[in-house]
Design an enzyme around this catalytic site. Structure first.
Site, mmCIF file in Angstrom:
data_model
loop_
_atom_site.group_PDB
_atom_site.id
_atom_site.type_symbol
_atom_site.label_atom_id
_atom_site.label_comp_id
_atom_site.label_asym_id
_atom_site.label_seq_id
_atom_site.Cartn_x
_atom_site.Cartn_y
_atom_site.Cartn_z
ATOM 1 N N ASN A 169 0.848 -1.197 0.000
ATOM 2 C CA ASN A 169 0.000 0.000 0.000
ATOM 3 C C ASN A 169 0.879 1.241 0.000
ATOM 4 O O ASN A 169 1.942 1.258 0.626
ATOM 5 C CB ASN A 169 -0.918 0.046 1.217
ATOM 6 C CG ASN A 169 -1.937 1.162 1.078
ATOM 7 O OD1 ASN A 169 -2.862 1.057 0.258
ATOM 8 N ND2 ASN A 169 -1.753 2.251 1.807
ATOM 9 N N TYR A 173 0.446 10.309 3.889
ATOM 10 C CA TYR A 173 0.085 10.614 5.279
ATOM 11 C C TYR A 173 1.174 11.507 5.856
ATOM 12 O O TYR A 173 2.353 11.124 5.834
ATOM 13 C CB TYR A 173 0.003 9.336 6.122
ATOM 14 C CG TYR A 173 -0.684 8.150 5.463
ATOM 15 C CD1 TYR A 173 -2.034 8.189 5.109
ATOM 16 C CD2 TYR A 173 0.022 6.984 5.202
ATOM 17 C CE1 TYR A 173 -2.649 7.094 4.527
ATOM 18 C CE2 TYR A 173 -0.587 5.883 4.622
ATOM 19 C CZ TYR A 173 -1.926 5.948 4.280
ATOM 20 O OH TYR A 173 -2.527 4.858 3.702
ATOM 21 N N ARG A 174 0.792 12.647 6.396
ATOM 22 C CA ARG A 174 1.809 13.591 6.880
ATOM 23 C C ARG A 174 2.576 13.019 8.075
ATOM 24 O O ARG A 174 2.054 12.171 8.825
ATOM 25 C CB ARG A 174 1.139 14.902 7.280
ATOM 26 C CG ARG A 174 0.322 14.766 8.543
ATOM 27 C CD ARG A 174 -0.244 16.094 8.998
ATOM 28 N NE ARG A 174 -0.943 15.945 10.262
ATOM 29 C CZ ARG A 174 -2.230 16.211 10.451
ATOM 30 N NH1 ARG A 174 -2.978 16.630 9.446
ATOM 31 N NH2 ARG A 174 -2.769 16.071 11.642
ATOM 32 N N TRP A 187 -1.845 8.453 9.887
ATOM 33 C CA TRP A 187 -2.823 7.815 9.001
ATOM 34 C C TRP A 187 -4.153 7.778 9.723
ATOM 35 O O TRP A 187 -4.278 7.353 10.856
ATOM 36 C CB TRP A 187 -2.400 6.456 8.507
ATOM 37 C CG TRP A 187 -1.748 5.518 9.453
ATOM 38 C CD1 TRP A 187 -2.103 5.221 10.719
ATOM 39 C CD2 TRP A 187 -0.601 4.718 9.138
ATOM 40 N NE1 TRP A 187 -1.264 4.290 11.232
ATOM 41 C CE2 TRP A 187 -0.334 3.959 10.280
ATOM 42 C CE3 TRP A 187 0.194 4.558 7.997
ATOM 43 C CZ2 TRP A 187 0.722 3.058 10.314
ATOM 44 C CZ3 TRP A 187 1.227 3.670 8.052
ATOM 45 C CH2 TRP A 187 1.492 2.943 9.196
ATOM 46 N N GLU A 230 -1.073 1.138 -5.251
ATOM 47 C CA GLU A 230 -1.029 2.471 -5.867
ATOM 48 C C GLU A 230 0.088 2.572 -6.909
ATOM 49 O O GLU A 230 -0.011 3.362 -7.854
ATOM 50 C CB GLU A 230 -0.837 3.550 -4.787
ATOM 51 C CG GLU A 230 -2.109 3.920 -4.007
ATOM 52 C CD GLU A 230 -2.496 2.940 -2.903
ATOM 53 O OE1 GLU A 230 -1.737 1.965 -2.679
ATOM 54 O OE2 GLU A 230 -3.547 3.140 -2.268
ATOM 55 N N ASP A 279 -4.983 22.286 8.938
ATOM 56 C CA ASP A 279 -5.317 21.243 7.966
ATOM 57 C C ASP A 279 -6.081 21.770 6.754
ATOM 58 O O ASP A 279 -6.439 22.939 6.690
ATOM 59 C CB ASP A 279 -6.118 20.143 8.668
ATOM 60 C CG ASP A 279 -5.596 18.773 8.278
ATOM 61 O OD1 ASP A 279 -5.440 18.531 7.079
ATOM 62 O OD2 ASP A 279 -5.346 17.959 9.184
HETATM 63 C C1 LIG Z 1 -1.415 16.816 0.515
HETATM 64 C C2 LIG Z 1 -2.178 15.683 1.119
HETATM 65 C C3 LIG Z 1 -1.991 15.350 2.445
HETATM 66 C C4 LIG Z 1 -2.679 14.296 3.026
HETATM 67 N N1 LIG Z 1 -2.464 13.995 4.344
HETATM 68 C C5 LIG Z 1 -3.087 12.932 4.888
HETATM 69 C C6 LIG Z 1 -2.809 12.558 6.237
HETATM 70 O O1 LIG Z 1 -2.012 13.173 6.923
HETATM 71 N N2 LIG Z 1 -3.462 11.466 6.739
HETATM 72 C C7 LIG Z 1 -4.346 10.731 5.995
HETATM 73 O O2 LIG Z 1 -4.867 9.744 6.488
HETATM 74 N N3 LIG Z 1 -4.647 11.091 4.725
HETATM 75 C C8 LIG Z 1 -4.021 12.162 4.155
HETATM 76 N N4 LIG Z 1 -4.286 12.505 2.860
HETATM 77 C C9 LIG Z 1 -5.274 11.722 2.091
HETATM 78 C C10 LIG Z 1 -4.702 10.384 1.689
HETATM 79 O O3 LIG Z 1 -3.464 10.518 1.053
HETATM 80 C C11 LIG Z 1 -5.658 9.634 0.759
HETATM 81 O O4 LIG Z 1 -6.843 9.378 1.480
HETATM 82 C C12 LIG Z 1 -5.094 8.336 0.229
HETATM 83 O O5 LIG Z 1 -6.090 7.692 -0.541
HETATM 84 C C13 LIG Z 1 -4.673 7.407 1.333
HETATM 85 O O6 LIG Z 1 -4.180 6.197 0.795
HETATM 86 P P1 LIG Z 1 -4.892 4.824 1.190
HETATM 87 O O7 LIG Z 1 -6.230 4.843 0.502
HETATM 88 O O8 LIG Z 1 -3.980 3.784 0.625
HETATM 89 O O9 LIG Z 1 -4.999 4.794 2.666
HETATM 90 C C14 LIG Z 1 -3.601 13.553 2.266
HETATM 91 C C15 LIG Z 1 -3.803 13.891 0.931
HETATM 92 C C16 LIG Z 1 -3.106 14.942 0.353
HETATM 93 C C17 LIG Z 1 -3.340 15.258 -1.094
HETATM 94 MN MN LIG Z 2 -4.473 2.138 -0.655
#
Ligand SMILES: Cc1cc2nc3c(=O)[nH]c(=O)nc-3n(C[C@H](O)[C@H](O)[C@H](O)COP(=O)(O)O)c2cc1C
Ligand SMILES: [Mn+2]
Length: 497
Positions: A169, A173-174, A187, A230, A279
């Site tokens: 995966n 996630y920041r 996350w 991804e 945020d």
């Molecule tokens: C700039 C940016 C920052 C993000 N920061 C976070 C974060 O800190 N935590 C989080 O859970 N999702 C964050 N997201 C959203 C996730 O990247 C997004 O939901 C992604 O689909 C997560 O991957 P996953 O589906 O494999 O969990 C962010 C998205 C962007 C564009």
């Molecule tokens: Mn995913």
């Protein structure tokens, strides 16, 4: 044109296209960069490469800040083209005739090519720092807003494996930098990386890639089902596989062309207070416990460039990452809800607050059916309010949507209050994660839905429109205004806003 292979090619492309400015003045990643970028983003300005952000590493920001740059990243004229390519594969039918068979083979090849490829060495490991040599403070990590708890790495691709089956995966996630070698891992509750963590026994290995080609960086933010890698999507969208090398201290493959890779692990049940963080909701998210990420190795290219992004009150740079997802996933959404014509997630709604959707309505209660479908569909399930309009309404023209909501809605009959899961970051609901949903049916209604006879809409006849087209010059009124111009544009002119 093929999408850029790595961040360097991307920067060159942006520079050739007049889409990047280098800033040689020394700037502070503590707040100052945010204020500069906030102004440049809102003016539709270029990507910025800060060459001296009080660090030996330059800082790249606003690479995704406009629709044009997002299209350049994917090598397309319109983001809908990207969606169509994905839709073509999803909708693949058994081919009829030779021409179609050849086309079908091409599509199959593009799927085969999307599988990441392992290579022996990569520029992301030109410099290898392990143990005590690791110092995250050497990176120009931004403290974005005055109330932030500290510096946050904001544009990472976080790589994990499902402990049950090894499925990869990648998520964005920041990471809040806590000291030289640890960060928090933000996350959220609905995310795939967190699911891997919960399934882990004792420890979960993690790799974080920073400074990728723009399509792979985008893919980390894409809302794919958990079992879909991804990096496959990135390979498919780029038209060539993402290249990976073995991690130095973890049993994970990492992008060969990244600028920087952080390797390490999370100990199960070791949590730290993360946040506050300004945020993308436009508010600070309060401190909350999240896992601690221990960095065991930091590998880099020589002269690595550090990528960053600022989120905050919309619009910010992430607007176009979100819009890319909106466009790219439309065909996939239509696979399960084919009556959907189009949809729009307003940037001002931080993407999860509102979804406007147009449908080909064919039975009573159809709008409500689609509301429930959206509330049951992947990450769209977190949508707080859904507005449904008829197929002929332009969902991207908010003035037109507002007009339909005003004209077509009886609040008593057409507003649905429901409940369900809400975005992790939504501060409005009484409970975190769970609360109310609003559905507004702004379609035309029939007697079976309790409406009186629906009046016809006002339209000029084609004959008169043609006549006025033909005679426009005769009237001496100058250039003809666009008869199909958006209501938004018309209103702005009329009201001089
Ligand atoms: C700039 C940016 C920052 C993000 N920061 C976070 C974060 O800190 N935590 C989080 O859970 N999702 C964050 N997201 C959203 C996730 O990247 C997004 O939901 C992604 O689909 C997560 O991957 P996953 O589906 O494999 O969990 C962010 C998205 C962007 C564009
Ligand atoms: Mn995913």
């Amino acid at each position: 044109m093929a999408p850029p292979r790595d961040l360097r090619e991307w920067i060159s492309l942006l520079e050739r296209e007049g889409e990047l400015r280098r800033v040689s003045a020394e700037v502070d990643p503590h707040l100052e960069v945010t204020e500069i970028v906030d102004r440049v983003v809102k003016a539709g300005g270029p990507a910025l490469l800060f060459e001296h952000p009080k660090s030996e590493h330059p800082l790249l920001i606003n690479q995704f800040g406009t629709e044009r740059r997002m299209c350049l990243a994917f090598g397309v004229d319109s983001l809908d083209d990207v969606g169509r390519r994905l839709g073509d594969v999803l909708e693949m039918q058994p081919p009829q005739g030779l021409a179609e068979k050849v086309r079908g083979l091409k599509k199959l090849k593009s799927i085969a090519d999307s599988q990441p490829k392992t290579v022996r060495s990569g520029s992301s490991q030109e410099v290898v720092l392990t143990g005590d040599q690791v110092d995250l403070r050497r990176l120009p990590v931004q403290t974005c807003w005055p109330g932030d708890a500290g510096p946050f790495i904001t544009l990472p691709a976080v790589i994990t494996k499902d402990p049950r089956n090894g499925a990869r995966n990648v998520g964005m996630y920041r990471l809040q930098v806590l000291d030289e070698r640890t960060t928090a891992m933000h996350w959220q509750i609905h995310k795939d990386g967190r699911a891997d963590y919960l399934l882990a026994d004792g420890k979960l290995e993690v790799a974080v890639a920073l400074g990728l080609d723009p399509v792979t960086a985008y893919a980390a933010s894409a809302p794919l089902p958990k079992h879909v890698d991804e990096l496959m999507l990135a390979g498919f969208l780029r038209g060539e596989p993402v290249e990976l090398v073995r991690g130095k201290t973890v049993d994970l493959d990492v992008p060969a062309n990244a600028e920087i890779v952080l390797e390490g692990y999370l100990a199960k049940d070791e949590l730290t207070e993360e946040g506050p963080f300004g945020d993308h909701t436009g508010y600070y998210t309060p401190p909350e416990p999240f896992p601690v990420f221990h960095v065991t190795a930091m590998t880099m290219r020589r002269d690595a460039i550090y990528p960053s992004i600022v989120v905050g009150k919309p619009p910010q740079e992430d607007a176009w990452l979100g819009k890319a997802t909106e466009r790219i996933f439309l065909p996939a959404i239509r696979m399960s809800v084919p009556e959907i014509v189009d949809y729009d997630l307003p940037v001002a709604g931080a993407f999860h607050n509102c979804c406007i959707v147009s449908i080909r309505k064919s039975f009573p209660g159809h709008a409500q059916k689609v509301m429930h479908a959206i509330w049951g569909l992947g990450m769209l399930s977190l949508t707080k309010s859904v507005v449904v309009v008829d197929e002929w309404v332009n969902v991207h023209d908010y003035e037109e949507v507002f007009f339909r909501v005003g004209a077509n809605v009886d609040p008593k009959r057409d507003v649905l209050i429901s409940e369900g899961p809400l975005d992790h970051l939504d501060h409005a609901p009484t409970l975190q994660f769970y609360g109310g949903k609003l559905g507004i049916d702004a379609t035309h209604k029939g007697p079976a839905e309790g409406a009186r006879e629906w009046p016809p809409e006002i339209e000029m006849s084609d004959e008169i429109r043609r006549r006025v087209d033909e005679r426009w010059e005769e009237y001496g009124l100058g250039a003809a205004p666009d008869p199909n111009g958006s209501r938004q544009g018309a209103l702005r002119q009329l009201l001089r806003r």
